[in-house]
Scaffold this motif. Sequence first.
Motif, PDB file in Angstrom:
ATOM      1  N   LEU A  54      -5.147 -12.233  -2.073  1.00  0.00           N
ATOM      2  CA  LEU A  54      -4.353 -11.265  -1.306  1.00  0.00           C
ATOM      3  C   LEU A  54      -4.853  -9.842  -1.551  1.00  0.00           C
ATOM      4  N   ALA A  55      -5.093  -9.488  -2.806  1.00  0.00           N
ATOM      5  CA  ALA A  55      -5.584  -8.142  -3.117  1.00  0.00           C
ATOM      6  C   ALA A  55      -6.990  -7.953  -2.543  1.00  0.00           C
ATOM      7  N   GLY A  56      -7.822  -8.975  -2.637  1.00  0.00           N
ATOM      8  CA  GLY A  56      -9.171  -8.900  -2.085  1.00  0.00           C
ATOM      9  C   GLY A  56      -9.176  -8.699  -0.585  1.00  0.00           C
ATOM     10  N   LEU A  57      -8.216  -9.300   0.110  1.00  0.00           N
ATOM     11  CA  LEU A  57      -8.112  -9.099   1.559  1.00  0.00           C
ATOM     12  C   LEU A  57      -7.863  -7.630   1.893  1.00  0.00           C
ATOM     13  N   ILE A  58      -6.971  -6.989   1.154  1.00  0.00           N
ATOM     14  CA  ILE A  58      -6.684  -5.565   1.392  1.00  0.00           C
ATOM     15  C   ILE A  58      -7.935  -4.729   1.109  1.00  0.00           C
ATOM     16  N   LYS A  59      -8.597  -5.021   0.006  1.00  0.00           N
ATOM     17  CA  LYS A  59      -9.794  -4.259  -0.354  1.00  0.00           C
ATOM     18  C   LYS A  59     -10.900  -4.456   0.690  1.00  0.00           C
ATOM     19  N   HIS A  60     -11.092  -5.685   1.130  1.00  0.00           N
ATOM     20  CA  HIS A  60     -12.111  -5.975   2.143  1.00  0.00           C
ATOM     21  C   HIS A  60     -11.782  -5.277   3.462  1.00  0.00           C
ATOM     22  N   LEU A  61     -10.539  -5.371   3.909  1.00  0.00           N
ATOM     23  CA  LEU A  61     -10.176  -4.734   5.178  1.00  0.00           C
ATOM     24  C   LEU A  61     -10.321  -3.214   5.116  1.00  0.00           C
ATOM     25  N   THR A  62     -10.091  -2.638   3.965  1.00  0.00           N
ATOM     26  CA  THR A  62     -10.316  -1.200   3.807  1.00  0.00           C
ATOM     27  C   THR A  62     -11.786  -0.880   4.036  1.00  0.00           C
ATOM     28  N   ALA A  63     -12.674  -1.696   3.490  1.00  0.00           N
ATOM     29  CA  ALA A  63     -14.119  -1.501   3.673  1.00  0.00           C
ATOM     30  C   ALA A  63     -14.516  -1.697   5.132  1.00  0.00           C
TER      31      ALA A  63
END
Length: 168
Positions: A54-63
């Motif tokens: 879940l946290a990785g999804l937010i970080k990826h979408l920010t990128a």
Amino acid sequence: MSTPLWPEELVSTGTEREVLEAFLDCQRRQIKAKVTRVSEADARRRIVPSMTTLAGLIKHLTAVERNWFQRQLAQRDPADIPGNSRGDDQSWQLSPDDTLDSLLAEYDKVCEQNRQIAAGFTLDDTVPSKRLGNVSLRWIYTHMIEETAQHAGHADILRELIDGATGL
């Protein structure tokens, strides 16, 4: 009494731009909703074979947001953009300092910056793209709706596997 309309429903007869912006913001809200009331441990928890959390999804979408609006549309030099602006495999990797609150704050900040960048372009404006030749703001909006919706679906499944929560 009827249920209040969502922002994307309020533009049911809006302009193309209003519809695209409303649906992108809808998907942005959905991805954030899927991580609310999740512990830090659960946000980082890998429950599928890939690096998807879940946290990785937010970080990826920010990128990905940085890539399409700041690198591509605004044609900013990647060296001048803080954080990952490629949306590559590294964009999923969490540092020990990443918290769900810090990742969401950065996502909100980047999305707001991107709204401001996009406001300076028409839907028909095009910019050069190494891979595609040229892309229009219309295409970027459509692609970002697709990308964010895809990952919101991933988040929905992860959240259900973590604690059984479904829907918004």
